[in-house]
Design an enzyme around this catalytic site. Structure first.
Site, PDB file in Angstrom:
ATOM      1  N   GLU A  76      35.687  97.301  40.284  1.00 56.68           N
ATOM      2  CA  GLU A  76      35.382  97.491  41.483  1.00 56.68           C
ATOM      3  C   GLU A  76      34.287  96.266  40.547  1.00 56.68           C
ATOM      4  OE1 GLU A  76      36.070  97.325  44.830  1.00 56.68           O
ATOM      5  OE2 GLU A  76      34.580  95.835  45.020  1.00 56.68           O
ATOM      6  N   PHE A  77      34.316  95.136  42.017  1.00 58.17           N
ATOM      7  CA  PHE A  77      33.441  93.901  41.782  1.00 58.17           C
ATOM      8  C   PHE A  77      32.629  93.267  43.043  1.00 58.17           C
ATOM      9  CE2 PHE A  77      36.594  93.103  38.798  1.00 58.17           C
ATOM     10  CZ  PHE A  77      36.288  93.597  37.206  1.00 58.17           C
ATOM     11  N   ALA A  95      15.451  82.518  37.551  1.00 58.17           N
ATOM     12  CA  ALA A  95      14.105  83.700  37.413  1.00 58.17           C
ATOM     13  C   ALA A  95      13.357  83.855  38.506  1.00 58.17           C
ATOM     14  CB  ALA A  95      12.916  82.281  36.328  1.00 58.17           C
ATOM     15  N   GLY A  96      13.472  85.144  37.639  1.00 60.95           N
ATOM     16  CA  GLY A  96      12.057  86.206  38.074  1.00 60.95           C
ATOM     17  C   GLY A  96      11.639  87.646  38.009  1.00 60.95           C
ATOM     18  N   THR A 110      33.268 103.003  37.737  1.00 57.07           N
ATOM     19  CA  THR A 110      32.392 101.910  36.091  1.00 57.07           C
ATOM     20  C   THR A 110      32.616 102.298  34.907  1.00 57.07           C
ATOM     21  OG1 THR A 110      31.263 100.239  37.567  1.00 57.07           O
ATOM     22  CG2 THR A 110      31.048 100.071  34.594  1.00 57.07           C
ATOM     23  N   LYS A 147      17.939  93.473  45.356  1.00 54.94           N
ATOM     24  CA  LYS A 147      18.224  92.670  46.226  1.00 54.94           C
ATOM     25  C   LYS A 147      17.826  93.252  47.967  1.00 54.94           C
ATOM     26  CE  LYS A 147      22.535  92.693  45.292  1.00 54.94           C
ATOM     27  NZ  LYS A 147      23.759  92.283  45.209  1.00 54.94           N
ATOM     28  N   GLU A 201      26.522  94.617  46.262  1.00 57.08           N
ATOM     29  CA  GLU A 201      25.877  95.555  47.503  1.00 57.08           C
ATOM     30  C   GLU A 201      24.728  94.373  48.095  1.00 57.08           C
ATOM     31  OE1 GLU A 201      23.219  98.475  46.422  1.00 57.08           O
ATOM     32  OE2 GLU A 201      25.150  99.463  45.105  1.00 57.08           O
ATOM     33  N   VAL A 237      29.926 102.144  47.237  1.00 52.63           N
ATOM     34  CA  VAL A 237      31.769 101.446  46.780  1.00 52.63           C
ATOM     35  C   VAL A 237      32.798 102.060  47.706  1.00 52.63           C
ATOM     36  CG1 VAL A 237      33.448 101.050  44.678  1.00 52.63           C
ATOM     37  CG2 VAL A 237      30.695 100.508  44.209  1.00 52.63           C
ATOM     38  N   CYS A 246      23.687  98.899  38.925  1.00 50.88           N
ATOM     39  CA  CYS A 246      25.029  98.383  37.767  1.00 50.88           C
ATOM     40  C   CYS A 246      24.190  97.980  36.904  1.00 50.88           C
ATOM     41  CB  CYS A 246      25.476  97.228  38.820  1.00 50.88           C
ATOM     42  SG  CYS A 246      26.406  98.988  40.050  1.00 50.88           S
TER      43      CYS A 246
HETATM   44  P1  NAD Z   1      27.192 106.641  44.681  1.00 50.95           P
HETATM   45  O1  NAD Z   1      25.946 107.165  44.049  1.00 50.95           O
HETATM   46  O2  NAD Z   1      26.137 105.152  46.161  1.00 50.95           O
HETATM   47  O3  NAD Z   1      28.250 107.068  45.959  1.00 50.95           O
HETATM   48  C1  NAD Z   1      28.703 107.889  44.824  1.00 50.95           C
HETATM   49  C2  NAD Z   1      29.641 109.406  46.683  1.00 50.95           C
HETATM   50  O4  NAD Z   1      30.060 109.899  44.988  1.00 50.95           O
HETATM   51  C3  NAD Z   1      27.857 109.805  46.436  1.00 50.95           C
HETATM   52  O5  NAD Z   1      28.340 110.159  48.184  1.00 50.95           O
HETATM   53  C4  NAD Z   1      27.973 111.300  46.465  1.00 50.95           C
HETATM   54  O6  NAD Z   1      27.392 112.685  47.314  1.00 50.95           O
HETATM   55  C5  NAD Z   1      29.954 111.329  45.792  1.00 50.95           C
HETATM   56  N1  NAD Z   1      29.871 112.680  45.129  1.00 50.95           N
HETATM   57  C6  NAD Z   1      29.257 112.769  43.755  1.00 50.95           C
HETATM   58  N2  NAD Z   1      29.644 113.411  43.542  1.00 50.95           N
HETATM   59  C7  NAD Z   1      31.215 114.481  44.144  1.00 50.95           C
HETATM   60  C8  NAD Z   1      32.349 114.616  44.093  1.00 50.95           C
HETATM   61  N3  NAD Z   1      32.132 115.846  42.862  1.00 50.95           N
HETATM   62  N4  NAD Z   1      33.328 114.806  44.736  1.00 50.95           N
HETATM   63  C9  NAD Z   1      33.161 114.789  45.907  1.00 50.95           C
HETATM   64  N5  NAD Z   1      32.053 113.566  45.952  1.00 50.95           N
HETATM   65  C10 NAD Z   1      31.429 113.356  45.203  1.00 50.95           C
HETATM   66  O7  NAD Z   1      27.588 105.391  43.869  1.00 50.95           O
HETATM   67  P2  NAD Z   1      27.674 103.637  44.133  1.00 50.95           P
HETATM   68  O8  NAD Z   1      26.901 102.908  43.866  1.00 50.95           O
HETATM   69  O9  NAD Z   1      29.040 104.046  45.126  1.00 50.95           O
HETATM   70  O10 NAD Z   1      28.875 103.929  42.720  1.00 50.95           O
HETATM   71  C11 NAD Z   1      29.883 104.464  42.505  1.00 50.95           C
HETATM   72  C12 NAD Z   1      30.880 103.909  40.707  1.00 50.95           C
HETATM   73  O11 NAD Z   1      31.168 102.533  41.201  1.00 50.95           O
HETATM   74  C13 NAD Z   1      29.793 103.730  40.158  1.00 50.95           C
HETATM   75  O12 NAD Z   1      30.534 103.917  38.666  1.00 50.95           O
HETATM   76  C14 NAD Z   1      29.532 102.128  39.631  1.00 50.95           C
HETATM   77  O13 NAD Z   1      28.923 102.139  38.582  1.00 50.95           O
HETATM   78  C15 NAD Z   1      30.745 101.837  40.182  1.00 50.95           C
HETATM   79  N6  NAD Z   1      30.247 100.371  40.958  1.00 50.95           N
HETATM   80  C16 NAD Z   1      28.936 100.218  41.550  1.00 50.95           C
HETATM   81  C17 NAD Z   1      28.917  98.882  42.819  1.00 50.95           C
HETATM   82  C18 NAD Z   1      27.657  99.153  43.195  1.00 50.95           C
HETATM   83  O14 NAD Z   1      27.199  97.910  43.651  1.00 50.95           O
HETATM   84  N7  NAD Z   1      27.212 100.203  44.041  1.00 50.95           N
HETATM   85  C19 NAD Z   1      29.553  98.293  42.154  1.00 50.95           C
HETATM   86  C20 NAD Z   1      30.700  98.473  41.829  1.00 50.95           C
HETATM   87  C21 NAD Z   1      30.873  99.279  40.699  1.00 50.95           C
END
Ligand code: NAD
Length: 433
Positions: A149-150, A253-254, A121, A322, A153, A11, A261
């Site tokens: 964030e919506f 279906a799958g 989230t 996916k 990936e 994100v 998430c």
């Molecule tokens: P991720 O694990 O890919 O990225 C998180 C990043 O934060 C990592 O690079 C990690 O090294 C860094 N990090 C951790 N602790 C830290 C610190 N103390 N200081 C600095 N950096 C630090 O996670 P993500 O998939 O990007 O998800 C992040 C948030 O967004 C979550 O809450 C997730 O639920 C939400 N979200 C994710 C998606 C998705 O598709 N991946 C979509 C919408 C919302």
């Protein structure tokens, strides 16, 4: 505008890069030094279509930079986004340790008014917790905003640049004006920027993901019924989806939903419900159905080989949760691999992008192949687990000539059962009569 994004994962990196692309000065912060080193060179640590080009351009234009130095980034920014992990705890709740740790660091580094925006989230009430913690750490003015964030990936850059909607949770008119200004380039075509209170905004994200997960589990239940009554889920899906009240999306279906998430967000919303003494019965069923569904292909394989899987060679196409991503977090492939290894199966696997990520989790317990056809040599079954485009129209004659026995388990219903049988395959789909 000058902003920082703390957490440069799936994100944070997309958010930071896309805000830079729209003309802002963005500092992306991460505590993973290796990641920051790569990013400084314009190399993306994740696979996400369109991201590397934006990344390189904006580094060159000096609008986008990367650092491990959180305090300096905070001091140089008016808006600070949190894009930190909120993984699932033992009891299903979202683990807020990263969010709260960084909040304290931000509080200590403050040097003037800032808007702290939560993109992670997070459970209802987190904005209040962040606000309380900041108040303890700093006497400077600040606002805390919820901005879930919506993005998806695999289509994250496009989703962020052209969002269906932007949700802003705040009761501060000062912060709202700043957020509206920041997002103005993204809502030019009339897509809504929806303003609400923080708690509603936090819940909107969980309710959205949980509703999508419900659609998936609902269709998987209908598919299970199709198999018992001799109906075809694909035809049922088309019949249902043409009703505008239902809509055609997310009805496939799958072998269950995965990713970083849906599973954790469903679990967290269930936990919120329990904590608040509400029995969210539908959601509990959604989770149960999904756990079963991730194993459905294993059960079909066991049935086909009459529980005699030991020593059999099986090929898996697709490891990512996916297509178009290298993310394997909570991927059905992980469940399937673990179950089949337990049965003594010899696994040969291929994925166009996710093999490195999978290797980090399962090491050399399976054989990885750079080419999907090479993975088929001597195989007694092909399991189609992720519906990458390149798997959709393969050379079936070549597949047949490579396999020991031409048995295909199509976990995503991408092949036509009739054609498969005509070509001499034993074919199993999901919910196909
Ligand atoms: P991720 O694990 O890919 O990225 C998180 C990043 O934060 C990592 O690079 C990690 O090294 C860094 N990090 C951790 N602790 C830290 C610190 N103390 N200081 C600095 N950096 C630090 O996670 P993500 O998939 O990007 O998800 C992040 C948030 O967004 C979550 O809450 C997730 O639920 C939400 N979200 C994710 C998606 C998705 O598709 N991946 C979509 C919408 C919302």
């Amino acid at each position: 505008m000058k902003l920082s994004v703390i957490g440069t994962g799936y994100v944070g990196l997309v958010v930071g890069t896309c805000f830079a692309e729209s003309g802002n000065d963005v500092i992306c912060v991460d505590n993973d030094e290796k990641k920051v080193r790569m990013l400084k060179k314009g190399q993306s640590p994740i696979f996400e279509p369109g991201l590397t080009e934006f990344l390189k351009n904006n580094i060159e234009e000096e609008r986008l930079s990367f650092t491990t130095d959180l305090a300096t980034a905070v001091r140089q920014s008016e808006i600070i986004f949190l894009a930190l992990p909120t993984p699932q705890s033992e009891d299903g709740s979202a683990d807020l340790q990263h969010v709260l740790k960084v909040t304290r660091q931000i509080g200590k580094a403050m040097n003037g008014y800032k808007v702290i925006v939560n993109k992670s989230t997070v459970p209802v009430g987190t904005a209040d917790r962040v606000r309380e913690m900041l108040s303890r750490e700093t006497s400077y003015e600040f606002d805390v905003v919820s901005n879930p964030e919506f993005l998806k990936e695999g289509a994250a850059v496009n989703d962020f640049m052209k969002p269906d909607r932007i949700v802003i949770g705040t009761r501060s008119s000062r912060a709202l004006a700043i957020m509206q200004d920041l997002y103005a380039p993204f809502v030019r075509t009339g897509n809504p920027l929806i303003v609400m209170d923080e708690r509603s905004s936090e819940l909107t994200k969980y309710a959205s993901n949980s509703f999508l997960a419900t659609k998936v589990s609902f269709m998987n239940e209908v598919a299970a019924l199709c198999e018992r009554v001799g109906a075809d889920i694909d035809q049922v899906r088309k019949g249902m989806g043409s009703d505008p009240r239902i809509g055609p999306q997310f009805l496939f279906a799958g072998i269950g939903y995965g990713g970083s998430c849906f599973p954790k967000d469903v679990a967290a919303l269930l936990n919120t419900s329990i904590t608040n003494k509400h029995e969210f019965q539908i959601l509990a069923a959604v989770e149960t159905v999904n756990k079963r569904q991730k194993r459905v292909i294993v059960e079909k394989l066991k049935k086909h080989y009459r529980n005699d899987l030991k020593g059999r060679v099986v090929t898996i196409w697709g490891l990512a949760f996916k297509p178009n991503t290298d993310d394997v977090r909570e991927a059905p492939a992980l469940t399937i691999i673990e179950a089949l290894l337990k049965e003594g199966v010899e696994l040969r696997v291929h994925d166009p992008e996710a093999m490195e990520e999978m290797k980090k989790r399962i090491g050399n317990s399976v054989r990885f192949f750079n080419n999907n056809y090479d993975a088929l040599k001597g195989s007694e079954a092909l399991l189609l687990v992720t519906e990458w485009n390149e798997f959709r129209r393969p050379d079936f004659d070549r597949i047949k000539s490579l396999m020991k026995t031409p048995v295909v388990f199509d976990g995503r219903n991408i092949y036509d059962p009739k054609i498969m049988r005509e070509k001499g395959f034993v074919y199993y789909g999901i919910g196909r009569g």
